[in-house]
Scaffold this motif. Structure first.
Motif, mmCIF file in Angstrom:
data_model
loop_
_atom_site.group_PDB
_atom_site.id
_atom_site.type_symbol
_atom_site.label_atom_id
_atom_site.label_comp_id
_atom_site.label_asym_id
_atom_site.label_seq_id
_atom_site.Cartn_x
_atom_site.Cartn_y
_atom_site.Cartn_z
ATOM 1 N N ASP A 184 0.829 -1.206 0.000
ATOM 2 C CA ASP A 184 0.000 0.000 0.000
ATOM 3 C C ASP A 184 0.870 1.264 0.000
ATOM 4 O OD1 ASP A 184 -2.400 1.346 -0.071
ATOM 5 O OD2 ASP A 184 -2.667 1.364 2.102
ATOM 6 N N ASN A 185 1.884 1.256 -0.868
ATOM 7 C CA ASN A 185 2.799 2.393 -1.043
ATOM 8 C C ASN A 185 3.624 2.706 0.207
ATOM 9 O OD1 ASN A 185 1.918 2.950 -3.729
ATOM 10 N ND2 ASN A 185 0.094 3.964 -2.878
ATOM 11 N N SER A 186 3.740 1.728 1.101
ATOM 12 C CA SER A 186 4.557 1.910 2.302
ATOM 13 C C SER A 186 5.482 0.703 2.474
ATOM 14 C CB SER A 186 3.671 2.053 3.547
ATOM 15 O OG SER A 186 2.887 3.224 3.470
ATOM 16 N N LYS A 187 6.588 0.931 3.173
ATOM 17 C CA LYS A 187 7.527 -0.146 3.459
ATOM 18 C C LYS A 187 7.411 -0.537 4.920
ATOM 19 C CE LYS A 187 12.287 -1.600 2.582
ATOM 20 N NZ LYS A 187 13.612 -1.191 2.017
ATOM 21 N N TYR A 188 7.219 -1.820 5.155
ATOM 22 C CA TYR A 188 7.110 -2.350 6.506
ATOM 23 C C TYR A 188 8.295 -3.277 6.779
ATOM 24 C CZ TYR A 188 2.339 -0.582 6.535
ATOM 25 O OH TYR A 188 1.240 0.241 6.479
ATOM 26 N N TYR A 189 8.809 -3.188 7.999
ATOM 27 C CA TYR A 189 9.944 -4.008 8.403
ATOM 28 C C TYR A 189 9.489 -5.068 9.411
ATOM 29 C CZ TYR A 189 12.605 -0.219 6.294
ATOM 30 O OH TYR A 189 13.100 0.712 5.419
ATOM 31 N N PHE A 190 10.264 -6.145 9.484
ATOM 32 C CA PHE A 190 9.908 -7.260 10.355
ATOM 33 C C PHE A 190 11.117 -7.748 11.143
ATOM 34 C CE2 PHE A 190 7.326 -7.480 6.517
ATOM 35 C CZ PHE A 190 6.038 -7.687 6.993
ATOM 36 N N LYS A 191 10.811 -8.409 12.235
ATOM 37 C CA LYS A 191 11.823 -9.183 12.949
ATOM 38 C C LYS A 191 11.177 -10.455 13.462
ATOM 39 C CE LYS A 191 15.419 -9.206 16.454
ATOM 40 N NZ LYS A 191 16.281 -8.415 17.379
ATOM 41 N N GLU A 192 11.902 -11.568 13.337
ATOM 42 C CA GLU A 192 11.431 -12.867 13.812
ATOM 43 C C GLU A 192 12.144 -13.255 15.100
ATOM 44 O OE1 GLU A 192 10.697 -15.995 10.709
ATOM 45 O OE2 GLU A 192 11.953 -14.641 9.526
ATOM 46 N N TYR A 193 11.401 -13.948 15.959
ATOM 47 C CA TYR A 193 11.946 -14.467 17.205
ATOM 48 C C TYR A 193 11.546 -15.939 17.317
ATOM 49 C CZ TYR A 193 12.095 -9.471 18.426
ATOM 50 O OH TYR A 193 12.309 -8.119 18.422
ATOM 51 N N SER A 194 12.437 -16.750 17.847
ATOM 52 C CA SER A 194 12.130 -18.158 18.094
ATOM 53 C C SER A 194 12.098 -18.400 19.601
ATOM 54 C CB SER A 194 13.176 -19.067 17.445
ATOM 55 O OG SER A 194 13.108 -18.976 16.038
ATOM 56 N N ILE A 195 11.016 -18.999 20.069
ATOM 57 C CA ILE A 195 10.849 -19.296 21.489
ATOM 58 C C ILE A 195 10.482 -20.761 21.612
ATOM 59 C CG2 ILE A 195 9.724 -18.616 23.637
ATOM 60 C CD1 ILE A 195 8.739 -16.110 22.150
ATOM 61 N N GLU A 196 11.462 -21.624 21.787
ATOM 62 C CA GLU A 196 11.231 -23.055 21.916
ATOM 63 C C GLU A 196 10.296 -23.547 20.808
ATOM 64 O OE1 GLU A 196 9.996 -23.696 25.963
ATOM 65 O OE2 GLU A 196 12.023 -23.354 26.728
ATOM 66 N N GLU A 197 9.063 -23.885 21.129
ATOM 67 C CA GLU A 197 8.148 -24.469 20.141
ATOM 68 C C GLU A 197 7.255 -23.428 19.471
ATOM 69 O OE1 GLU A 197 6.592 -27.208 23.164
ATOM 70 O OE2 GLU A 197 7.153 -28.826 21.775
ATOM 71 N N TYR A 198 7.669 -22.173 19.527
ATOM 72 C CA TYR A 198 6.856 -21.098 18.969
ATOM 73 C C TYR A 198 7.646 -20.317 17.926
ATOM 74 C CZ TYR A 198 3.847 -21.825 23.049
ATOM 75 O OH TYR A 198 3.040 -22.367 24.001
ATOM 76 N N CYS A 203 6.086 -6.500 13.342
ATOM 77 C CA CYS A 203 6.065 -5.669 12.137
ATOM 78 C C CYS A 203 5.924 -4.202 12.527
ATOM 79 C CB CYS A 203 4.907 -6.082 11.239
ATOM 80 S SG CYS A 203 4.673 -5.027 9.796
ATOM 81 N N SER A 204 6.660 -3.344 11.839
ATOM 82 C CA SER A 204 6.598 -1.907 12.096
ATOM 83 C C SER A 204 7.071 -1.150 10.862
ATOM 84 C CB SER A 204 7.476 -1.550 13.295
ATOM 85 O OG SER A 204 7.619 -0.157 13.412
ATOM 86 N N LYS A 205 6.683 0.103 10.765
ATOM 87 C CA LYS A 205 7.187 0.944 9.691
ATOM 88 C C LYS A 205 8.605 1.432 9.981
ATOM 89 C CE LYS A 205 3.127 2.838 7.347
ATOM 90 N NZ LYS A 205 2.450 4.079 6.937
ATOM 91 N N LEU A 206 9.027 1.343 11.225
ATOM 92 C CA LEU A 206 10.378 1.740 11.610
ATOM 93 C C LEU A 206 11.232 0.498 11.820
ATOM 94 C CD1 LEU A 206 9.668 4.617 14.166
ATOM 95 C CD2 LEU A 206 10.141 4.787 11.727
ATOM 96 N N LYS A 207 12.452 0.548 11.350
ATOM 97 C CA LYS A 207 13.346 -0.594 11.479
ATOM 98 C C LYS A 207 14.074 -0.522 12.818
ATOM 99 C CE LYS A 207 16.491 -3.317 8.623
ATOM 100 N NZ LYS A 207 17.328 -3.309 7.386
#
Length: 219
Positions: A184-198, A203-207
């Motif tokens: 939608d004409n915007s850039k979104y940033y992500f970060k992944e985390y691993s927690i044992e079985e999860y 997600c955010s517009k700011l990195k």
């Protein structure tokens, strides 16, 4: 910057406490949760509500009875009459998580279990499905939950619910530190985390993402 908090419901064994906790949340929310037939669903719901209330009270230095929530037209809740504090909650199996900060954020956590991989048709974009079809079978489950939680976190950040089909957009995963989506004409940033079985994604517009998740005990 925002922060991520989590609590595990595994020590929430006394179901009678649910009724006691109802007095700390809105009557509307308590009525909704009381209709849940499965005790674990009630526990996740009440702890999610208590967690976000505790965090709001701590960060804004207000009392619980001063908190009032409302929702946007798609049902995403937000804090009424207080500008500059955004939050998002998610829960799966025994884990309840909340991302909270001073800008728009989305979070999704999923308990990793075997799935019907036909579901991938509804989750992956054509590009993602092509990549998925070429990775080793033993890595497919991890790939699926990564894409799923990443996309859910964006959908929740935008607050549009399932009005955004998951297979209608693509997540670019160049490296763990370079995950983004043009939407939608915007850039979104992500970060992944691993927690044992999860698997957990934010997600955010700011990195700018927290390095760690802060865990609270049930007590």
């Amino acid at each position: 910057m925002f922060e991520i908090y989590a609590v595990n419901i595994k020590d929430f064994k006394d179901e009678k406490m649910i009724d006691e906790f109802f007095e700390y949340i809105s009557a509307e929310k308590a009525q909704r949760l009381s209709k849940f037939k499965i005790a674990e669903d009630k526990k996740r719901g009440i702890l999610g509500e208590l967690l976000v209330r505790y965090l709001i009270c701590s960060k804004l230095e207000i009392k619980n009875n001063e908190i009032e929530f409302t929702t946007n037209r798609y049902g995403k809740p937000f804090l009424k009459d207080y500008i500059g504090l955004e939050y998002n909650i998610s829960h799966s199996n025994e884990l309840v998580v909340c991302a909270i900060g001073n800008y728009q954020v989305g979070i999704d956590v999923e308990y990793i279990k075997n799935i019907d991989f036909d579901t991938a048709n509804y989750v992956f974009s054509p590009q993602e499905y092509e990549e998925y079809s070429h990775i080793p079978v033993y890595r497919r489950l991890d790939y699926f939950y990564s894409i799923w939680t990443l996309k859910e976190s964006l959908i929740k950040a935008k607050g549009l619910g399932m009005h955004i089909p998951m297979n209608s957009f693509n997540v670019n995963r160049n490296s763990p530190k370079d995950v983004y989506c043009l939407y939608d004409n915007s850039k979104y940033y992500f970060k992944e985390y691993s927690i044992e079985e999860y698997k957990l994604s934010t997600c955010s517009k700011l990195k700018a993402f927290p390095d760690n998740i802060q865990f609270y005990s049930f007590e």
